[in-house]
Enzyme design. Structure first.
Site, PDB file in Angstrom:
ATOM      1  N   CYS A 132      29.421  42.597  37.131  1.00  0.00           N
ATOM      2  CA  CYS A 132      30.473  42.472  36.112  1.00  0.00           C
ATOM      3  C   CYS A 132      30.501  41.176  35.308  1.00  0.00           C
ATOM      4  O   CYS A 132      30.328  41.196  34.091  1.00  0.00           O
ATOM      5  CB  CYS A 132      31.832  42.669  36.785  1.00  0.00           C
ATOM      6  SG  CYS A 132      32.019  44.233  37.672  1.00  0.00           S
ATOM      7  N   ASP A 134      28.787  48.027  31.577  1.00  0.00           N
ATOM      8  CA  ASP A 134      28.451  46.658  31.982  1.00  0.00           C
ATOM      9  C   ASP A 134      27.297  46.581  32.968  1.00  0.00           C
ATOM     10  O   ASP A 134      26.632  45.553  33.082  1.00  0.00           O
ATOM     11  CB  ASP A 134      29.683  45.941  32.551  1.00  0.00           C
ATOM     12  CG  ASP A 134      30.162  46.519  33.876  1.00  0.00           C
ATOM     13  OD1 ASP A 134      29.816  47.672  34.198  1.00  0.00           O
ATOM     14  OD2 ASP A 134      30.899  45.817  34.597  1.00  0.00           O
ATOM     15  N   ASN A 135      27.048  47.639  33.712  1.00  0.00           N
ATOM     16  CA  ASN A 135      25.928  47.687  34.652  1.00  0.00           C
ATOM     17  C   ASN A 135      25.765  49.118  35.133  1.00  0.00           C
ATOM     18  O   ASN A 135      26.515  50.012  34.732  1.00  0.00           O
ATOM     19  CB  ASN A 135      26.130  46.731  35.829  1.00  0.00           C
ATOM     20  CG  ASN A 135      27.479  46.820  36.504  1.00  0.00           C
ATOM     21  OD1 ASN A 135      28.282  45.890  36.439  1.00  0.00           O
ATOM     22  ND2 ASN A 135      27.761  47.938  37.130  1.00  0.00           N
ATOM     23  N   LYS A 183      39.649  44.944  31.042  1.00  0.00           N
ATOM     24  CA  LYS A 183      39.185  44.031  32.091  1.00  0.00           C
ATOM     25  C   LYS A 183      38.463  42.821  31.474  1.00  0.00           C
ATOM     26  O   LYS A 183      37.507  42.988  30.733  1.00  0.00           O
ATOM     27  CB  LYS A 183      38.253  44.780  33.041  1.00  0.00           C
ATOM     28  CG  LYS A 183      37.556  43.899  34.069  1.00  0.00           C
ATOM     29  CD  LYS A 183      36.646  44.731  34.946  1.00  0.00           C
ATOM     30  CE  LYS A 183      35.788  43.857  35.838  1.00  0.00           C
ATOM     31  NZ  LYS A 183      34.907  44.655  36.720  1.00  0.00           N
ATOM     32  N   ARG A 193      29.441  40.626  31.189  1.00  0.00           N
ATOM     33  CA  ARG A 193      30.464  40.448  30.152  1.00  0.00           C
ATOM     34  C   ARG A 193      30.241  39.153  29.366  1.00  0.00           C
ATOM     35  O   ARG A 193      30.430  39.103  28.143  1.00  0.00           O
ATOM     36  CB  ARG A 193      31.854  40.461  30.787  1.00  0.00           C
ATOM     37  CG  ARG A 193      32.199  41.840  31.307  1.00  0.00           C
ATOM     38  CD  ARG A 193      33.248  41.844  32.426  1.00  0.00           C
ATOM     39  NE  ARG A 193      33.124  43.112  33.114  1.00  0.00           N
ATOM     40  CZ  ARG A 193      33.654  44.261  32.674  1.00  0.00           C
ATOM     41  NH1 ARG A 193      34.407  44.248  31.581  1.00  0.00           N
ATOM     42  NH2 ARG A 193      33.455  45.377  33.324  1.00  0.00           N
ATOM     43  N   SER A 240      38.141  42.387  38.454  1.00  0.00           N
ATOM     44  CA  SER A 240      37.929  43.725  39.010  1.00  0.00           C
ATOM     45  C   SER A 240      39.160  44.215  39.753  1.00  0.00           C
ATOM     46  O   SER A 240      39.913  43.429  40.348  1.00  0.00           O
ATOM     47  CB  SER A 240      36.727  43.720  39.956  1.00  0.00           C
ATOM     48  OG  SER A 240      35.533  43.487  39.244  1.00  0.00           O
ATOM     49  N   HIS A 293      37.523  39.297  33.287  1.00  0.00           N
ATOM     50  CA  HIS A 293      36.597  38.859  34.339  1.00  0.00           C
ATOM     51  C   HIS A 293      35.708  37.674  33.957  1.00  0.00           C
ATOM     52  O   HIS A 293      34.571  37.544  34.427  1.00  0.00           O
ATOM     53  CB  HIS A 293      35.725  40.028  34.821  1.00  0.00           C
ATOM     54  CG  HIS A 293      35.430  39.943  36.284  1.00  0.00           C
ATOM     55  ND1 HIS A 293      34.809  40.937  36.986  1.00  0.00           N
ATOM     56  CD2 HIS A 293      35.677  38.960  37.187  1.00  0.00           C
ATOM     57  CE1 HIS A 293      34.682  40.604  38.250  1.00  0.00           C
ATOM     58  NE2 HIS A 293      35.219  39.394  38.394  1.00  0.00           N
ATOM     59  N   LYS A 339      23.797  49.819  40.524  1.00  0.00           N
ATOM     60  CA  LYS A 339      24.464  48.539  40.285  1.00  0.00           C
ATOM     61  C   LYS A 339      23.933  47.468  41.240  1.00  0.00           C
ATOM     62  O   LYS A 339      23.710  47.719  42.410  1.00  0.00           O
ATOM     63  CB  LYS A 339      25.974  48.712  40.489  1.00  0.00           C
ATOM     64  CG  LYS A 339      26.774  47.419  40.382  1.00  0.00           C
ATOM     65  CD  LYS A 339      28.255  47.673  40.626  1.00  0.00           C
ATOM     66  CE  LYS A 339      29.055  46.374  40.541  1.00  0.00           C
ATOM     67  NZ  LYS A 339      30.501  46.594  40.704  1.00  0.00           N
ATOM     68  N   ASP A 370      32.994  50.271  32.860  1.00  0.00           N
ATOM     69  CA  ASP A 370      32.680  49.511  34.069  1.00  0.00           C
ATOM     70  C   ASP A 370      31.980  50.419  35.086  1.00  0.00           C
ATOM     71  O   ASP A 370      32.520  51.462  35.469  1.00  0.00           O
ATOM     72  CB  ASP A 370      33.974  48.957  34.676  1.00  0.00           C
ATOM     73  CG  ASP A 370      33.714  47.830  35.668  1.00  0.00           C
ATOM     74  OD1 ASP A 370      32.641  47.833  36.296  1.00  0.00           O
ATOM     75  OD2 ASP A 370      34.583  46.960  35.814  1.00  0.00           O
ATOM     76  N   ASP A 371      30.784  50.027  35.508  1.00  0.00           N
ATOM     77  CA  ASP A 371      30.040  50.737  36.559  1.00  0.00           C
ATOM     78  C   ASP A 371      29.647  52.161  36.176  1.00  0.00           C
ATOM     79  O   ASP A 371      29.446  53.014  37.053  1.00  0.00           O
ATOM     80  CB  ASP A 371      30.838  50.779  37.870  1.00  0.00           C
ATOM     81  CG  ASP A 371      30.917  49.433  38.568  1.00  0.00           C
ATOM     82  OD1 ASP A 371      30.396  48.452  38.020  1.00  0.00           O
ATOM     83  OD2 ASP A 371      31.502  49.361  39.666  1.00  0.00           O
ATOM     84  N   HIS A 408      35.165  51.463  37.984  1.00  0.00           N
ATOM     85  CA  HIS A 408      35.006  50.554  39.121  1.00  0.00           C
ATOM     86  C   HIS A 408      35.895  51.019  40.265  1.00  0.00           C
ATOM     87  O   HIS A 408      36.988  51.566  40.042  1.00  0.00           O
ATOM     88  CB  HIS A 408      35.399  49.139  38.691  1.00  0.00           C
ATOM     89  CG  HIS A 408      34.990  48.052  39.625  1.00  0.00           C
ATOM     90  ND1 HIS A 408      35.628  47.822  40.824  1.00  0.00           N
ATOM     91  CD2 HIS A 408      34.003  47.117  39.534  1.00  0.00           C
ATOM     92  CE1 HIS A 408      35.067  46.787  41.423  1.00  0.00           C
ATOM     93  NE2 HIS A 408      34.070  46.350  40.669  1.00  0.00           N
TER      94      HIS A 408
END
Length: 502
Positions: A76, A293-294, A133, A80, A158, A135, A308, A36-37, A242
């Protein structure tokens, strides 16, 4: 053994450029690790000079780095949804103009009728688990257990969010921080305090975020060991890195920067997963994919532009490593354009899974993964409608809008933006997207604009709404918890400003 083609023969075929289009295997295992991130420049094997990522570096040496691998959105939830369904998030209902990600007070989630990777693989005999996670909806019918996952353990959204009082509490829930079950039943909620789920119930509140990476890893390894004798699909979407950042005691203070500590713990987790696969004796039967994810929120997306939330490459082009001993050629780099939407058709093709009847956007990238000689990206145009939109085609990146008008308030704008009405960059010669070549490439610009326009028209005809998530009767509101009374702004109330002056 699940594989019937020997590694020696397969290696010789790859070297001769004669590898088959499909592995002659029954049903390989699949592990998808989704950070994540994490930014493009946050790993040693992608050029970071200081962050220590020995396990991912080794994974890259033994496997394949992908330097032009994209996600379906730069935040996010839609990212996903794209990975799991092989469908762009505007198409599957997981991205709207009003809210780009789901919150605990969101009323909708991923449609149960969307076909996920888990459902596709489960239909052909796979054990399936999601650990981490989610989401894509925190209430039935949008939880992982409704989307093809037999087992779920993790945080539903998140980690900077809060609990929805409508969530089902387990009978043996662990309640921390001085709270009681009665507090939760009365509607308690607080920012950065999130629930930990097992299945469809909250088993811990607030989740101890310092231990999440460690516990996700332990749960994932338990699943691997329990299902090593049959084909399995493990989806491991980490909560880190994140905000708010958190690490276990073993990684606290290791680097002097919390973001680096968190990245190094994720790297440790990757090492543990690969170690478990090796120890179980199934490395030759297991494909492991690591990506994010980003783009970076806190870390580095360099040398790419932006971070992001942006559709510049720093927001949607991710550090990606793929590993499968004997099947993916070691020590190679793939520079062709591919994306997370390609995972569903690729994994389905590797095990004989049936593709969804509803249109998907992903394409099979196994020829690229297996190192087939002359293999090219299956995407003539990779188009995203996220934000103001973008198109990637070969080495070219096109934006149908003027530089400086991305709509991102936090995005650093160039000192001298191009006067051209659109943007075009050569991502090979200009990886940081600084030199707008639209004016000198009118025909190419028109072709990419036409591709974007056609894509938008097609998507609008086939987009879906979110699925409704019914809340239990009499549940307290899930709205964002108050952060305390705001102090009056005298600029918005001249009378108060004058009174204060007097």
């Amino acid at each position: 053994m699940k594989r019937t083609l020997s590694l020696a023969i397969f290696s010789l075929l790859i070297a001769a450029g004669l590898a088959p289009s499909r592995v002659n295997a029954e049903k390989p295992n699949f592990v998808v690790i989704f950070c994540d991130d994490l930014g493009y420049g946050d790993l040693g094997c992608f050029g970071h000079p200081s962050i220590r990522t020995p396990h991912l570096d080794r994974m890259a040496v033994e496997g394949q780095r992908w330097t032009n691998f994209y996600v379906g959105a730069s935040v996010c939830t839609p990212s996903r949804a794209a990975l799991l369904t092989g469908r762009l998030p505007v198409r599957n209902g997981m991205m709207s103009a009003r809210r780009r990600v789901l919150f605990p007070d969101s009323k909708g989630g991923l449609q149960k009728s969307e076909v996920t990777i888990a459902e596709c693989l489960k239909a052909v005999g796979y054990a399936t688990a999601a650990v981490g996670k989610w989401h894509l909806g925190h209430l039935p019918p949008c939880l992982p257990t409704y989307q093809g996952f037999e087992y779920y353990y993790g945080v539903p959204y998140s980690n900077d969010m809060w609990i929805d009082p409508a969530n089902k509490l387990a009978d043996d829930i662990v309640i921390r921080s001085g709270l009681t079950r009665a507090d939760l039943e009365k509607g308690h909620k607080k920012r950065n305090w999130v629930p930990l789920f097992r299945g469809e119930e909250v088993i811990e509140y607030p989740a101890d975020q310092n231990t999440l990476t460690k516990r996700y890893t332990e749960e994932a390894i338990r699943f691997i060991n329990a299902d090593k004798d049959k084909p399995f699909f493990l989806y491991l979407p980490h909560t880190m890195v994140h905000l708010p950042l958190a690490v276990s005691k073993a990684f606290a203070g290791r680097t002097g920067r919390l973001i680096w500590d968190a990245i190094e713990e994720v790297d440790w987790s990757v090492g543990e997963i690969l170690g478990a696969v090796r120890k179980a004796g199934i490395a030759d039967e297991t494909l492991v994919i690591f990506t994010s994810d980003n783009g970076a929120a806190v870390g580095s997306s360099l040398p790419l532009r932006a971070k992001k939330g942006s559709v510049y490459d720093g927001g949607i082009r991710e550090p990606t490593v793929m590993w499968w001993p004997g099947q993916i050629p070691a020590g190679k780099t793939c520079r062709e354009v591919a994306a997370t939407i390609d995972l569903l058709p690729t994994l389905a093709g590797l095990c004989g899974g049936k593709l969804p009847e509803r249109k998907i956007d992903g394409l099979d990238i196994w020829p690229l993964m297996s190192g087939r000689a002359g293999a090219k990206s299956p995407h003539e145009f990779y188009v995203l409608m996220h934000g103001p939109g973008t198109v990637r085609s070969g080495k070219w990146k096109f934006y149908p809008w003027k530089e400086g008008r991305s709509g991102r308030r936090r995005e650093k704008q160039p000192a001298n933006p191009s006067p051209e009405p659109v943007q075009l960059y050569d991502t090979v010669a200009d990886i940081g997207e600084k030199n707008n070549l639209a004016g000198a490439n009118a025909d190419l610009t028109r072709r990419l604009q036409a591709a974007y326009t056609a894509h938008v028209e097609e998507i609008k005809k086939n987009r879906r709404p979110t699925a409704a998530m019914p809340r239990k009767k009499n549940a307290s509101s899930a709205q964002r918890p108050s952060q305390g009374k705001k102090k009056p702004n005298p600029k918005k109330n001249p009378k108060k400003k004058n009174a204060a002056a007097n």
